[in-house]
Design a protein around this motif. Structure first.
Motif, PDB file in Angstrom:
ATOM      1  N   PRO A  38      12.669  62.593  20.319  1.00 45.91           N
ATOM      2  CA  PRO A  38      13.166  61.402  20.695  1.00 45.91           C
ATOM      3  C   PRO A  38      14.866  61.627  20.462  1.00 45.91           C
ATOM      4  O   PRO A  38      15.378  61.238  20.418  1.00 45.91           O
ATOM      5  CB  PRO A  38      12.050  60.934  18.895  1.00 45.91           C
ATOM      6  N   VAL A  39      14.849  62.739  19.794  1.00 45.21           N
ATOM      7  CA  VAL A  39      16.156  63.091  20.717  1.00 45.21           C
ATOM      8  C   VAL A  39      17.042  62.679  21.941  1.00 45.21           C
ATOM      9  O   VAL A  39      18.216  62.255  21.515  1.00 45.21           O
ATOM     10  CB  VAL A  39      16.936  65.012  20.340  1.00 45.21           C
ATOM     11  N   PHE A  40      16.690  62.858  22.935  1.00 51.71           N
ATOM     12  CA  PHE A  40      16.821  62.574  23.954  1.00 51.71           C
ATOM     13  C   PHE A  40      16.943  60.558  24.305  1.00 51.71           C
ATOM     14  O   PHE A  40      18.014  60.191  24.829  1.00 51.71           O
ATOM     15  CB  PHE A  40      16.177  62.707  25.232  1.00 51.71           C
ATOM     16  N   SER A  41      16.143  59.865  23.746  1.00 49.43           N
ATOM     17  CA  SER A  41      15.935  58.688  23.557  1.00 49.43           C
ATOM     18  C   SER A  41      16.627  57.766  22.562  1.00 49.43           C
ATOM     19  O   SER A  41      17.669  57.282  23.011  1.00 49.43           O
ATOM     20  CB  SER A  41      14.853  57.866  22.650  1.00 49.43           C
ATOM     21  N   TRP A  42      17.775  59.087  21.776  1.00 53.60           N
ATOM     22  CA  TRP A  42      18.225  58.734  21.438  1.00 53.60           C
ATOM     23  C   TRP A  42      20.174  59.247  21.878  1.00 53.60           C
ATOM     24  O   TRP A  42      20.345  57.787  21.730  1.00 53.60           O
ATOM     25  CB  TRP A  42      18.986  59.594  19.708  1.00 53.60           C
ATOM     26  N   MET A  43      19.700  59.598  22.725  1.00 54.08           N
ATOM     27  CA  MET A  43      21.339  60.544  23.094  1.00 54.08           C
ATOM     28  C   MET A  43      21.237  58.724  24.332  1.00 54.08           C
ATOM     29  O   MET A  43      22.666  58.230  23.999  1.00 54.08           O
ATOM     30  CB  MET A  43      20.833  61.423  24.292  1.00 54.08           C
ATOM     31  N   VAL A  44      20.392  58.385  24.710  1.00 54.53           N
ATOM     32  CA  VAL A  44      20.193  57.425  26.231  1.00 54.53           C
ATOM     33  C   VAL A  44      20.476  56.029  25.567  1.00 54.53           C
ATOM     34  O   VAL A  44      21.140  55.520  25.984  1.00 54.53           O
ATOM     35  CB  VAL A  44      18.651  57.495  26.543  1.00 54.53           C
TER      36      VAL A  44
ATOM     37  N   GLY B 217       6.149  54.055  22.922  1.00 55.90           N
ATOM     38  CA  GLY B 217       7.229  53.956  21.767  1.00 55.90           C
ATOM     39  C   GLY B 217       8.808  54.075  22.472  1.00 55.90           C
ATOM     40  O   GLY B 217       9.451  53.585  21.314  1.00 55.90           O
ATOM     41  N   ILE B 218       8.385  54.610  23.438  1.00 57.93           N
ATOM     42  CA  ILE B 218      10.552  54.080  23.715  1.00 57.93           C
ATOM     43  C   ILE B 218      10.790  53.101  24.103  1.00 57.93           C
ATOM     44  O   ILE B 218      11.716  53.297  23.701  1.00 57.93           O
ATOM     45  CB  ILE B 218       9.989  55.193  25.091  1.00 57.93           C
ATOM     46  N   GLU B 219      10.236  52.615  25.031  1.00 58.82           N
ATOM     47  CA  GLU B 219      10.672  51.009  24.960  1.00 58.82           C
ATOM     48  C   GLU B 219      11.066  49.955  23.546  1.00 58.82           C
ATOM     49  O   GLU B 219      12.100  49.524  23.820  1.00 58.82           O
ATOM     50  CB  GLU B 219       9.673  50.168  25.060  1.00 58.82           C
ATOM     51  N   LEU B 220       9.672  50.595  22.193  1.00 58.06           N
ATOM     52  CA  LEU B 220       9.320  50.494  21.844  1.00 58.06           C
ATOM     53  C   LEU B 220      10.796  50.679  20.437  1.00 58.06           C
ATOM     54  O   LEU B 220      12.333  49.730  19.828  1.00 58.06           O
ATOM     55  CB  LEU B 220       8.797  50.466  20.287  1.00 58.06           C
ATOM     56  N   TYR B 221      11.580  51.839  20.760  1.00 55.37           N
ATOM     57  CA  TYR B 221      12.882  52.231  19.636  1.00 55.37           C
ATOM     58  C   TYR B 221      13.794  51.626  20.485  1.00 55.37           C
ATOM     59  O   TYR B 221      14.569  51.776  20.377  1.00 55.37           O
ATOM     60  CB  TYR B 221      12.962  53.536  20.429  1.00 55.37           C
TER      61      TYR B 221
END
Length: 958
Positions: free
Chosen positions: A459-465, A424-428
């Motif tokens: 997800p909040v950290f994935s958004w930050m990245v 999911g991280i990669e897809l996002y």
């Protein structure tokens, strides 16, 4: 009449009609054309290709129909009309003979009505069809792929029935007839029809853009939404076969029929940590309903935010709540409201952020009148209990800490939202960055820095990245490790964005921070006041009182609140609750108005004596219960404990050695910062000591055991944020426990990193139990530094795959203390069998290996047997083949008596003479007898690993 010439002349309009709706509308047209035999099965298959653009499919359909002559063209136009009518009607008339001699043909003839009746029950029908042997588990999984909506799953099931000749079509024809028919809306009532249309338009407008983390509102939700790991909560300890590993569910399964906690309740509860994606999940639900793509069993969906509801001071009724605070009917208000009362099962209410509701749940005051006003908290509590709008579905999201046992009494089903999987991280990130190579570089960076990768499961950290990708990719090293690191990076990003274009992105320099210090302190003062008063939406007056002006707002951390009243000054809110906690911590660290002693109230986590953690702290940490109103001490005493925990962790991170120098140059008083740091260090160490000392003494002859109490994970996270080895060492000095249990504690990769940082300093070995969490492969990697102090590691039900367990075993080979591994209910396959066999061969002090409920087949079991032959210490091997049912493997009683080897000795008497790989039918009520299960050959190999010298007993749940 529709000639081919006229049809061709209207081609562009027809393409527009077919494309203007969703894929659901196009597939409805195909349903009608199939039922009328306009399309052959080959035609239909060519028009049902997954992944094709809708415009391409629409043109292909027009070409196909045009070749069939004028009759085909007329039928297509009629099918478009029928499909448009379908979208307005909750149920289509359909009567068929459930015992038809040609069931497949009847399924096709009545396809539109059958799809409409089946789609809201497809999960239960799939389970029943699999149970009766009509479809395999693989076919079920293919139909349940998360890319399909409920209607698409229903169609794929009907498609499968067309090509299978095993009775599936007859079963469906009969079973679908027995499914309950959804009540139809009285469409002669123009007021109801108009209100439903207005409500869909309103909800669609509110849901289309993702503004949970981005104030610019330029992210289209459909383009960016990525499914999170959603699992259903089941009760442990119930009789019956062992639970399978929790399946990752799709959003459309929120209202499935499995996993009931209370079948008479109406509320679905979704719990997840801050930043796990609860609000975005609800937003996606709203959008799917408004677009007509899913959840169409509900005619009316009313979304609410708990943080905004608590701002309502005057009493209100159910009618006022729905109409005045969600969507107002333009005509026939009484008729519409009466319909809602008469048909509550067609109504869905969603309440986002229950943890931000300042009132604690109680069922003490009954309110049963939908027209009489009452307080907002009493209204919400009675809706959740079912005293109001009984049978209307409610979805409630919350952080776990805010959910009490009393509230759970009124919960129908509970789900846990665990954030992104690794996939999911990669897809996002690929959805966020479609530029060639950029997403690949970001994903490579994450894989190379496990600490940052672990944070991104939220997800909040994935958004930050995603937001800070330039800063991350330009860094020569030293990627963010802690939560505080990541929030300081996003602060740098926003500050540079608001600076002149020629500002060089050279990191968070003191000058950059000093130039905007007044703004940051204004935001911090507002954030702290909001936490202390449970206020998360700020009016213009409140902004003015905190001296927050338009320039402060332009920095980007405050955004316009959703559903603002048109024409008035829009209320503002922080991007996310974690940002509010971060700015509150920033204010506590840097404001000259905050005395260092007040930080003791932060670490007391609530009013003196009001929480377990407060009682664990030294008396001097909570002195002075009488505090001046609106003082820092008073605000900290009144804030919600879960928000204080996040704020305290941020404060510990800001006071770390790495960041303290930056803040001192920005603020100019190193002495004040040192005083604050000393207070925080003292409170953290003393809190953890008190926590450990509260453990009851061990039972004589047994190892001392500790189950993590509330606040333990937070204390560990705070120590990790401070990044001081000496403090961590002092904190666990003298801890004398043999077993540390942290089951069901929402432990993810970030928590694993924190535990390894602290627990590796233990002076005595410990058994670490982390069952039923979200450790995953990345979390396993984070735990490796503390593996040397573990005598046993229990990781049942943690979504671990072969990659994670191979990493673990590589380290375990060098850890003399480690003697037990429990990996029940994970995602292990034959791919890890060689590593496990090597573990058994090399560690001759290893005692127990529990592998039940994984996906290890006969081939993997044969490999494990090789390791068993070389091992002389193993006392217990828990293993299960590929069968998903209860499987008891082991040798016969006669074989047990013959096995006198030095290895496995902890056998349990079996109820019958059970051969390896043979399961007794009827133990789950399905009949008597025995049958061979998949994987029996490998289990037999394991049980005879020593060829008569050593045997193994395999137990479900081991």
């Amino acid at each position: 009449m529709c000639t081919q010439e006229a049809f061709q002349a209207q081609r562009s309009q027809l393409v527009g009609l077919l494309v203007s709706g969703s894929l659901e509308g196009f597939e409805s047209v195909l349903d009608w054309l199939l039922s009328w035999d306009v399309l052959s099965w080959e035609d239909y298959e060519s028009l049902s290709l997954v992944g094709q653009p809708l415009s391409h499919l629409a043109r292909h359909l027009l070409d196909t129909v045009w070749k069939k002559g004028a009759w085909g063209c007329e039928q297509l136009v009629a099918a478009v009309r029928e499909a448009q009518a379908d979208s307005q009607s909750p149920e289509l008339p359909g009567h068929w003979d459930p015992h038809s001699p040609q069931p497949a043909q009847d399924l096709q003839s009545h396809r539109p009505a059958i799809v409409r009746r089946l789609y809201s029950h497809v999960e239960g029908v799939l389970d029943l069809a699999h149970e009766r042997g009509f479809i395999s588990r693989y076919e079920c999984d293919e139909i349940r792929l998360p890319i399909f909506t409920s209607s698409q799953r229903a169609r794929r099931l009907l498609d499968l029935a067309t090509v299978k000749a095993n009775g599936l079509a007859a079963f469906l024809l009969q079973h679908v007839q027995e499914l309950p028919v959804l009540l139809a809306l009285p469409f002669q009532d123009a007021a109801c029809k108009k209100f439903m249309s207005k409500l869909r338009t309103t909800v669609s407008a509110q849901s289309r853009f993702l503004n949970t983390y981005d104030g610019a509102e330029n992210l289209c939700l459909e383009e960016i939404y990525t499914e999170n790991v959603l699992e259903i909560r089941t009760e442990l300890g119930m009789a019956g076969p062992p639970q399978q590993s929790p399946a990752t569910l799709g959003l459309e399964e929120l209202f499935s029929t499995r996993g009931h906690l209370n079948k008479d309740a109406d509320t679905v509860l979704v719990v997840g940590e801050a930043g796990s994606g609860k609000s975005t999940l609800l937003q996606q639900l709203h959008l799917l309903w408004a677009a007509g793509r899913d959840f169409q069993e509900f005619l009316f969906v009313f979304p609410f935010s708990c943080r905004q509801l608590q701002c309502l001071a005057k009493p209100l009724s159910v009618r006022a709540l729905l109409f005045e605070h969600c969507c107002w009917p333009d005509l026939g208000q009484q008729d519409v409201f009466q319909f809602l009362l008469d048909h509550p099962d067609r109504v869905l209410l969603t309440f986002d952020g229950f943890d931000e509701f300042r009132f604690r749940f109680t069922d003490g005051e009954r309110h049963c009148s939908p027209t009489d006003p009452t307080s907002v908290q009493n209204l919400l509590f009675n809706l959740l209990q079912g005293n109001l709008l009984k049978n209307a579905r409610k979805v409630l999201t919350s952080r776990p800490d805010a959910v009490s046992a009393l509230l759970r009494k009124y919960v129908h089903t509970e789900f846990t939202l665990k954030g992104f999987s690794e996939e999911g991280i990669e897809l996002y990130l690929r959805k966020c960055h479609r530029e060639p190579g950029l997403a690949d570089r970001l994903i490579s960076l994450l894989r190379a820095t496990s600490a940052l990768h672990g944070l991104c499961h939220l997800p909040v950290f994935s958004w930050m990245v995603s937001k800070c990708h330039q800063e991350l990719l330009l860094q020569g090293g030293g990627s963010p490790k802690t939560t505080t690191d990541m929030y300081l990076l996003i602060l740098q990003h926003f500050l540079l964005h608001a600076s002149p274009p020629d500002s060089a992105p050279g990191g968070l320099e003191p000058g950059l921070l000093r130039g905007r210090l007044p703004t940051l302190l204004h935001l911090g003062q507002l954030a702290l006041w909001g936490l202390g008063t449970c206020c998360y939406v700020f009016s213009a007056k409140q902004l003015q009182a905190a001296h927050v002006d338009s320039e402060d707002i332009s920095l980007g951390f405050l955004v316009r609140a959703k559903r603002a009243v048109p024409g008035s000054a829009p209320p503002m809110e922080f991007l996310h609750i974690t940002f509010q906690c971060f700015f509150a911590a920033f204010y506590l660290v840097l404001s000259a108005d905050v005395p260092p002693s007040s930080l003791r109230y932060l670490f007391s986590c609530g009013r003196p004596g009001s929480s377990l953690l407060a009682r664990l702290l030294p008396a001097m940490c909570v002195q002075g219960s009488r505090c001046k109103e609106d003082s820092v001490e008073a605000l900290l005493q009144e804030a919600e404990p879960h928000n204080l925990q996040i704020t305290a962790a941020f404060l510990a991170g800001l006071l770390s050695r790495e960041h303290r120098g930056l803040l001192a140059k920005c603020q100019g008083s190193e002495t004040a910062l040192r005083q604050r740091q000393a207070c925080a260090r003292w409170c953290l160490a003393r809190s953890l000591h008190k926590h450990f000392h509260s453990i009851p003494p061990a039972v004589p002859g047994e190892a001392k055991s500790m189950h993590a109490m509330p606040g333990f994970i937070w204390l560990i996270r705070s120590l990790y944020e401070m990044q001081e080895e000496r403090l961590a060492q002092e904190a666990v000095r003298g801890l004398d426990v043999g077993h540390l249990k942290l089951t069901f504690c929402s432990v993810g990769p970030a928590e694993c990193a924190a535990m390894a940082f602290v627990l590796r300093h233990l002076q005595r070995p410990v058994a670490l139990q982390l069952d039923h969490n979200s450790v995953g492969d990345v979390g396993v990697e984070q735990l490796l530094p503390c593996l040397s102090i573990c005598t046993a590691l229990y990781l049942r039900d943690n979504n671990i795959s072969d990659r994670g367990i191979c990493l673990l075993i590589e380290r375990a080979l060098h850890c003399e203390q480690l003697q037990k591994l429990a990996l029940f209910n994970n995602k292990l396959t034959d791919g890890c069998a060689h590593s496990m066999a090597r573990l058994l061969m090399c560690k001759q002090n290893f005692l127990a290996l529990r592998l039940g409920n994984n996906h290890i087949t006969a081939a993997g079991a044969v490999v494990l047997a090789q390791g068993l032959r070389a091992n002389t210490s193993l006392q217990f091997l828990g293993h299960l083949g590929t069968s998903e049912e209860c499987l008891c493997l082991g040798p016969t009683p006669d074989e047990i008596n013959e096995m006198q080897g030095p290895g496995i000795s902890n056998f349990e008497k079996l109820p019958e003479a059970v051969q390896p790989g043979v399961r007794q039918e009827g133990r789950d009520g399905s009949g008597e007898g025995w049958r061979l299960e998949p994987g029996w050959e490998g289990a037999f190999a394991c049980s005879r690993a020593y060829q008569g010298e050593v045997g193994s007993q395999t137990q479900v749940g081991g």
